[in-house]
Write a protein that holds these residues in place. Structure first.
Motif, mmCIF file in Angstrom:
data_model
loop_
_atom_site.group_PDB
_atom_site.id
_atom_site.type_symbol
_atom_site.label_atom_id
_atom_site.label_comp_id
_atom_site.label_asym_id
_atom_site.label_seq_id
_atom_site.Cartn_x
_atom_site.Cartn_y
_atom_site.Cartn_z
ATOM 1 N N GLY A 37 0.807 -1.212 0.000
ATOM 2 C CA GLY A 37 0.000 0.000 0.000
ATOM 3 C C GLY A 37 0.834 1.253 0.000
ATOM 4 N N ILE A 38 0.602 2.099 0.990
ATOM 5 C CA ILE A 38 1.239 3.409 1.000
ATOM 6 C C ILE A 38 2.749 3.334 1.197
ATOM 7 C CG2 ILE A 38 1.087 3.931 3.476
ATOM 8 C CD1 ILE A 38 0.011 6.726 2.552
ATOM 9 N N ARG A 39 3.268 2.193 1.641
ATOM 10 C CA ARG A 39 4.721 2.057 1.818
ATOM 11 C C ARG A 39 5.346 1.194 0.709
ATOM 12 N NH1 ARG A 39 6.183 4.358 6.513
ATOM 13 N NH2 ARG A 39 8.281 3.492 6.372
ATOM 14 N N ALA A 40 4.655 1.108 -0.422
ATOM 15 C CA ALA A 40 5.173 0.301 -1.537
ATOM 16 C C ALA A 40 6.496 0.838 -2.066
ATOM 17 C CB ALA A 40 4.143 0.248 -2.664
ATOM 18 N N TYR A 41 6.744 2.126 -1.875
ATOM 19 C CA TYR A 41 7.967 2.740 -2.415
ATOM 20 C C TYR A 41 8.910 3.157 -1.289
ATOM 21 C CZ TYR A 41 5.374 2.469 -6.675
ATOM 22 O OH TYR A 41 4.671 1.969 -7.746
ATOM 23 N N GLU A 42 8.825 2.456 -0.185
ATOM 24 C CA GLU A 42 9.697 2.732 0.954
ATOM 25 C C GLU A 42 11.162 2.616 0.528
ATOM 26 O OE1 GLU A 42 10.195 1.326 5.623
ATOM 27 O OE2 GLU A 42 8.759 0.324 4.296
ATOM 28 N N GLY A 43 11.953 3.626 0.907
ATOM 29 C CA GLY A 43 13.371 3.631 0.556
ATOM 30 C C GLY A 43 13.695 4.433 -0.683
ATOM 31 N N VAL A 44 12.662 4.825 -1.454
ATOM 32 C CA VAL A 44 12.880 5.637 -2.652
ATOM 33 C C VAL A 44 13.115 7.095 -2.247
ATOM 34 C CG1 VAL A 44 11.765 6.580 -4.727
ATOM 35 C CG2 VAL A 44 11.547 4.144 -4.175
ATOM 36 N N THR A 45 14.006 7.779 -2.963
ATOM 37 C CA THR A 45 14.211 9.217 -2.783
ATOM 38 C C THR A 45 13.763 9.923 -4.046
ATOM 39 O OG1 THR A 45 16.086 8.971 -1.269
ATOM 40 C CG2 THR A 45 15.895 11.063 -2.436
ATOM 41 N N ILE A 46 12.864 10.899 -3.905
ATOM 42 C CA ILE A 46 12.478 11.708 -5.061
ATOM 43 C C ILE A 46 13.100 13.093 -4.914
ATOM 44 C CG2 ILE A 46 10.353 10.423 -5.504
ATOM 45 C CD1 ILE A 46 8.783 12.630 -4.157
ATOM 46 N N ASN A 47 13.574 13.616 -6.025
ATOM 47 C CA ASN A 47 14.217 14.926 -6.056
ATOM 48 C C ASN A 47 13.272 15.942 -6.677
ATOM 49 O OD1 ASN A 47 16.844 14.061 -5.057
ATOM 50 N ND2 ASN A 47 17.064 13.018 -7.026
ATOM 51 N N MET A 48 13.121 17.093 -6.021
ATOM 52 C CA MET A 48 12.256 18.133 -6.568
ATOM 53 C C MET A 48 12.914 19.493 -6.420
ATOM 54 S SD MET A 48 9.179 18.607 -3.722
ATOM 55 C CE MET A 48 8.435 19.950 -4.650
#
Length: 463
Positions: A37-48
């Motif tokens: 669910g909401i933690r499916a992308y745990e560990g990912v870093t997005i840059n903005m």
């Protein structure tokens, strides 16, 4: 009812996703385990990247909560307006994968979409595995803001970010001072009131322009005081401010048939008026943008200004401003019709983003009520119907005037050519403000350049 159904569906889907489905769970195209669910992308870093302004700072203070909720870290780069635009332009043109979310003024939308620099959001919006953010309701996003900030040719490319608008700010304490009211009526023959037309605005600008040593509201001035603060630099701030005058005078960039109208008689009259006002403004108008205007109003050296509403929290900041509690806010004076320049930024996901799914989860979270209210309490302006109606925010002195301005908002063109057209308009207005050209000469030159830029694309039917 529609909003309630949407919330129920989202909450039901969230429960399903949190429950998982046994075994190894689902995987999306990026290999994330969607059963989490909401933690499916745990560990990912997005840059903005976004402009360094009050709403962005307020957002940065909540990013830890987003990481705790989702496991996604956001690396937020903040920079001044011009630097952000330059960095994003370079990144898009080079096909860089440096950014997952970019903040861009909405008038760049057409250029970004037509050139394939940003990706449509519908595939992400329609992916049920990504509908995991509690309390996110797309129907709560103000439709007009979303359409202007994110929609191009019936495709959604972005979401509204800092949805600011221009309105009128004035020194309420001076307007209400009995001595100033009596002096104004003696000189002009009518009462000193908040101006609703441009003739009154001009009289008030003249009236409040004083020299050091003269009296203002019963006190002797130790510095010069001015009737108005305004922008005149070759900068986006100047075109943004002047367009309020142009629209109010009945002018347009394109006429109803989509043909160039920048050099119309009404626009020329608006620029003549705008240029005339500078004699009631602090010296150095041709070097001023919204930043200098905000400082001039903060320091209490000008009586009024047409500014973006996201400048007003600085005027009410007790640690920085000399005019806290002395300001009033209202509608921009009217000539032929009302005007209020909508000047929002938008958040987009670049085509070459390495993490579009995680970026979309972030954009949903950004548009959830708690996040939007916290940004608004720190001086930003929200994108949600529900937050605008929040009683805590309605206590802010500039809130009602902001709401009224959104009701009459006008937008700049978002066509791909607008960036180049705006550069020309900046140049020509700055020539007028520095006495290098008359308003008619300048706008005729702008019209000629627009014809060259647009070539065989006239009339312009989609803006």
């Amino acid at each position: 009812m529609k909003r309630l159904v949407a919330i129920v569906l989202i909450l039901a889907l969230t429960v399903t996703l949190f429950a998982g489905c046994g075994g190894d769970g689902g995987k999306d195209s990026a290999g994330a385990d969607t059963s989490k669910g909401i933690r499916a992308y745990e560990g990912v870093t997005i840059n903005m990247i976004a402009e360094q302004q009050t709403p962005t700072v307020a957002l940065s203070e909540q990013l830890k909560a987003f990481e705790e909720l989702t496991g996604i870290k956001v690396n937020l780069e903040m920079a001044p307006f011009d630097n952000v635009v330059q960095k994003i332009t370079l990144a898009m043109q080079s096909g860089s994968e440096d950014y997952d979310v970019i903040a861009v003024p909405y008038q760049f939308l057409g250029n970004l979409a037509v050139n394939g620099f940003i990706q449509p959001l519908e595939p992400l919006m329609n992916n049920p595995d990504l509908a995991v953010v509690p309390n996110y309701d797309p129907d709560d996003i103000i439709k007009g803001m979303w359409d202007a900030s994110g929609k191009w040719e019936d495709t959604v490319y972005g979401v509204p970010a800092n949805s600011c608008i221009m309105f009128f700010a004035y020194r309420k304490d001076l307007f209400e001072n009995p001595e100033e009211q009596a002096a104004f009526k003696a000189k002009y023959g009518y009462d000193l009131t908040v101006p609703t037309d441009w003739d009154t605005y001009r009289d008030i600008a003249e009236f409040f322009t004083r020299k050091s040593g003269e009296k203002l509201a019963g006190e002797t001035l130790t510095h010069d005081f001015y009737g108005v603060s305004m922008s005149g630099k070759r900068h986006d701030a100047t075109t943004c401010e002047w367009l309020n005058y142009a629209w109010s005078f009945g002018g347009e960039i394109f006429d109803e048939s989509g043909n160039i109208a920048i050099n119309s008689e009404k626009n020329v009259a608006a620029l003549e008026y705008y240029n005339d006002l500078k004699k009631f403004a602090p010296p150095g108008v041709t070097e001023k943008t919204w930043d200098e205007q905000t400082t001039e109003m903060q320091q209490g050296i000008a009586a009024m200004a047409v500014i973006f509403n996201d400048c007003t929290p600085a005027l009410e900041n007790k640690d920085e401003s000399k005019v806290v509690g002395k300001m009033g806010y209202g509608a921009i004076p009217i000539g032929e019709k009302p005007a209020a320049h909508y000047g929002a930024w938008s958040y987009f996901i670049p085509t070459h983003s390495p993490n579009p799914e995680a970026a979309w989860i972030f954009l949903q979270w950004f548009n959830s009520p708690e996040v939007q209210k916290n940004i608004a309490l720190k001086g930003g302006f929200p994108n949600l119907y529900s937050v605008y109606n929040d009683p805590d925010l309605n206590q802010l002195p500039y809130w009602k005037a902001s709401m009224d301005a959104y009701e009459i908002s006008t937008t700049r063109p978002r066509i791909p050519e607008w960036n180049e057209m705006n550069e020309e308009l900046m140049l020509q207005i700055s020539k007028v403000m520095s006495d290098q050209a008359t308003p008619k000469e300048a706008l005729d030159a702008a019209a000629a350049k627009y014809k060259e830029i647009l070539k065989d694309k006239l009339p312009v039917l989609y803006q």
